[in-house]
Motif scaffolding. Sequence first.
Motif, PDB file in Angstrom:
ATOM      1  N   TYR A 103       0.830  -1.321   0.024  1.00  0.00           N
ATOM      2  CA  TYR A 103       0.036  -0.014   0.192  1.00  0.00           C
ATOM      3  C   TYR A 103       0.870   1.199   0.101  1.00  0.00           C
ATOM      4  N   HIS A 104       1.931   1.431   0.843  1.00  0.00           N
ATOM      5  CA  HIS A 104       2.698   2.335   0.813  1.00  0.00           C
ATOM      6  C   HIS A 104       3.461   2.907  -0.501  1.00  0.00           C
ATOM      7  N   GLU A 105       3.604   1.834  -1.479  1.00  0.00           N
ATOM      8  CA  GLU A 105       3.974   2.058  -2.724  1.00  0.00           C
ATOM      9  C   GLU A 105       2.865   2.532  -3.844  1.00  0.00           C
ATOM     10  N   GLY A 106       1.850   2.633  -3.259  1.00  0.00           N
ATOM     11  CA  GLY A 106       0.550   2.911  -4.318  1.00  0.00           C
ATOM     12  C   GLY A 106       0.774   4.338  -5.212  1.00  0.00           C
ATOM     13  N   PRO A 107       1.201   5.425  -4.675  1.00  0.00           N
ATOM     14  CA  PRO A 107       1.359   6.566  -5.290  1.00  0.00           C
ATOM     15  C   PRO A 107       2.309   6.512  -6.349  1.00  0.00           C
ATOM     16  N   PHE A 134     -10.831  15.929   0.625  1.00  0.00           N
ATOM     17  CA  PHE A 134     -10.742  14.495   0.181  1.00  0.00           C
ATOM     18  C   PHE A 134     -11.668  13.787   1.295  1.00  0.00           C
ATOM     19  N   SER A 135     -11.971  14.350   2.383  1.00  0.00           N
ATOM     20  CA  SER A 135     -12.858  13.922   3.300  1.00  0.00           C
ATOM     21  C   SER A 135     -12.050  12.514   4.074  1.00  0.00           C
ATOM     22  N   THR A 136     -12.971  11.338   4.153  1.00  0.00           N
ATOM     23  CA  THR A 136     -12.392  10.275   4.663  1.00  0.00           C
ATOM     24  C   THR A 136     -11.321   9.228   3.784  1.00  0.00           C
ATOM     25  N   SER A 137     -10.980   9.732   2.772  1.00  0.00           N
ATOM     26  CA  SER A 137     -10.209   8.776   1.979  1.00  0.00           C
ATOM     27  C   SER A 137      -8.878   9.568   1.277  1.00  0.00           C
ATOM     28  N   ASN A 138      -8.008   9.774   2.088  1.00  0.00           N
ATOM     29  CA  ASN A 138      -6.970  10.544   1.518  1.00  0.00           C
ATOM     30  C   ASN A 138      -6.078   9.419   0.537  1.00  0.00           C
ATOM     31  N   SER A 139      -5.416   8.449   1.125  1.00  0.00           N
ATOM     32  CA  SER A 139      -4.859   7.409   0.486  1.00  0.00           C
ATOM     33  C   SER A 139      -4.156   7.422  -0.732  1.00  0.00           C
ATOM     34  N   ASP A 140      -4.603   7.141  -2.005  1.00  0.00           N
ATOM     35  CA  ASP A 140      -3.681   7.456  -3.386  1.00  0.00           C
ATOM     36  C   ASP A 140      -4.468   8.641  -4.082  1.00  0.00           C
ATOM     37  N   THR A 141      -5.371   9.430  -3.312  1.00  0.00           N
ATOM     38  CA  THR A 141      -6.140  10.128  -3.964  1.00  0.00           C
ATOM     39  C   THR A 141      -5.474  11.297  -4.848  1.00  0.00           C
ATOM     40  N   HIS A 241      -0.777   6.369  14.736  1.00  0.00           N
ATOM     41  CA  HIS A 241      -0.053   6.460  13.179  1.00  0.00           C
ATOM     42  C   HIS A 241      -0.676   5.166  12.693  1.00  0.00           C
ATOM     43  N   THR A 242      -1.431   5.364  11.758  1.00  0.00           N
ATOM     44  CA  THR A 242      -2.187   4.044  11.319  1.00  0.00           C
ATOM     45  C   THR A 242      -2.698   4.386   9.772  1.00  0.00           C
ATOM     46  N   GLU A 243      -3.012   3.352   8.947  1.00  0.00           N
ATOM     47  CA  GLU A 243      -3.527   3.252   7.825  1.00  0.00           C
ATOM     48  C   GLU A 243      -5.189   3.486   8.000  1.00  0.00           C
ATOM     49  N   ILE A 244      -5.859   2.935   8.774  1.00  0.00           N
ATOM     50  CA  ILE A 244      -7.241   3.030   8.848  1.00  0.00           C
ATOM     51  C   ILE A 244      -7.585   3.592  10.218  1.00  0.00           C
ATOM     52  N   ALA A 291      -7.136  14.885  14.477  1.00  0.00           N
ATOM     53  CA  ALA A 291      -6.932  13.847  13.524  1.00  0.00           C
ATOM     54  C   ALA A 291      -6.159  14.556  12.371  1.00  0.00           C
ATOM     55  N   ALA A 292      -5.281  13.814  11.628  1.00  0.00           N
ATOM     56  CA  ALA A 292      -4.483  14.433  10.640  1.00  0.00           C
ATOM     57  C   ALA A 292      -4.647  13.562   9.359  1.00  0.00           C
ATOM     58  N   SER A 293      -5.141  13.917   8.231  1.00  0.00           N
ATOM     59  CA  SER A 293      -5.379  12.850   7.149  1.00  0.00           C
ATOM     60  C   SER A 293      -3.948  13.259   6.371  1.00  0.00           C
ATOM     61  N   TYR A 294      -3.435  12.176   5.778  1.00  0.00           N
ATOM     62  CA  TYR A 294      -2.367  12.033   4.994  1.00  0.00           C
ATOM     63  C   TYR A 294      -2.437  11.046   3.821  1.00  0.00           C
ATOM     64  N   PRO A 295      -1.623  11.295   2.671  1.00  0.00           N
ATOM     65  CA  PRO A 295      -1.384  10.321   1.623  1.00  0.00           C
ATOM     66  C   PRO A 295      -0.851   8.977   2.532  1.00  0.00           C
ATOM     67  N   VAL A 296      -0.982   7.910   1.756  1.00  0.00           N
ATOM     68  CA  VAL A 296      -0.804   6.764   2.108  1.00  0.00           C
ATOM     69  C   VAL A 296       0.753   6.409   2.180  1.00  0.00           C
ATOM     70  N   ASP A 297       1.491   7.068   1.080  1.00  0.00           N
ATOM     71  CA  ASP A 297       3.025   6.951   1.304  1.00  0.00           C
ATOM     72  C   ASP A 297       3.747   7.591   2.172  1.00  0.00           C
ATOM     73  N   TYR A 298       3.081   8.397   3.008  1.00  0.00           N
ATOM     74  CA  TYR A 298       3.456   8.779   4.409  1.00  0.00           C
ATOM     75  C   TYR A 298       2.840   8.081   5.585  1.00  0.00           C
ATOM     76  N   THR A 299       1.777   7.908   5.672  1.00  0.00           N
ATOM     77  CA  THR A 299       1.386   6.978   7.113  1.00  0.00           C
ATOM     78  C   THR A 299       2.036   5.511   6.855  1.00  0.00           C
ATOM     79  N   ASN A 300       2.298   4.733   5.589  1.00  0.00           N
ATOM     80  CA  ASN A 300       2.536   3.532   5.731  1.00  0.00           C
ATOM     81  C   ASN A 300       3.938   3.353   5.345  1.00  0.00           C
TER      82      ASN A 300
END
Length: 444
Positions: A103-107, A134-141, A241-244, A291-300
């Motif tokens: 998942y951390h490699e997604g972007p 982006f609301s609840t889904s930062n992820s690879d957005t 510090h979590t994915e979900i 709470a702080a929303s981040y892209p997945v290549d940061y959190t993971n």
Amino acid sequence: MDFMTEYRRKLVSPEDAVKVVKSGDSVAYGHFAMAPTFLDPYLAQRKDELRMVKVYSVVYPGLAQVAACDPTREHFIYNSWHFSGGDRMLHDKDLCNYVPMLYHEGPEILRRYYETDVFMFKVAPIDSRGYFNFSTSNSDTYAYAKTAKKIIVEVCDKAPYCLGGNLEAIHISEVDMIVETDNKPLIQVPAAIPNDVDKMVASHVMKMIEDGSVIQLGIGGMPSAVGMMIAQSDLKDLGAHTEILVDAYVDMYEAGVMTGKRKAFDQGRMAYTFALGTQKLYDFLHMNRAAASYPVDYTNSPSVAAQHDKLISINNAIEIDLFGQVCSESSGIRQVTGTGGQFDFIFSSFKSRGGKGIICLSSLKEGEGEKKSRIVPTLTPGGIVTVPRTVTNHVVTEYGAVDLKGRSTWERAELLISIADPDMQDELIKEAEKMKIWVKTNKL
């Protein structure tokens, strides 16, 4: 600047929005609760006009109509980076394929390998500065938004405005089309109700958590049970510090045990890349600086997550073999879910000073006519290795907890059999002997 003039100019009907998709295009959907559930049926209605449109989703909430409408897969080829229940049903009908990734490699994967023609995703309403959150889904957005040729946002006034660490919004100037939705509430995903075995597993995990630990929970009854127990404990100054982000984090925060004061960075804030739960969670997140929303290549990212001391990762598994190989995503050749961030956080936790990567599973498979162990000699044929034996750290069942790091094959076999169901242990020993990973001095 008059953002509303630009808003009105880009506002289109859903029927017109999906007309931008052409045969042979690659179409990306928003992730989790921010999937384009409003636009998906409109795109599906164009089935007979289109051929070979590749659609990519992540945990689509429900049944993606672009897949369900086309049993021949001549018009839409539907793929998922991580299965939802609906994706699993489609996969069983040969209507969905899985895309393996860490998942951390997604972007980075998107930047290197994908040319996305159309990206459509759900967002919160435009703010006074012209940004769609982006609301609840930062992820690879953000990565998708930067690489897609056309961007369509579907605006939902039920989506919470989730404050960011970074890259949690897109400006109207970067958007090609805007669609206003029917504003249905976001998908509600109640916490799995822990059973007695889950609670026993969780009780072992609780002994491994210290004051100041940084918690990462996966999805499922066992992580949920751990979260509930943490909320009722006397632990102090935990961080996230979590994915979900799930409802359990709200419970921990409101109980006063999760303050984030001792985190190496993002102090006082729960860092996450997507949130999925009930309205309690969504209401908690709206405009909340806790709470702080981040892209997945940061959190993971292991290089980021491991900078926290005492990073505790708690995840489920389907089965584990006597070599320590963990399968958490398939039942034999049947894809059940996905790798997600499990590898990311098990790997990161060991790199963290005082950290622990924990794999949880019941000793026996549920719903089987006869007893079947989840600790097996070798993985079920076709089973996917989610966490390789070289990375596996702590393993917990209702019978105890063991640490496999640095252990030889015979030591691993002995440790894992010691936490297997007692009725299964003799047979596992016989199989270990056949595989030459058992010695006469082994004791349980």
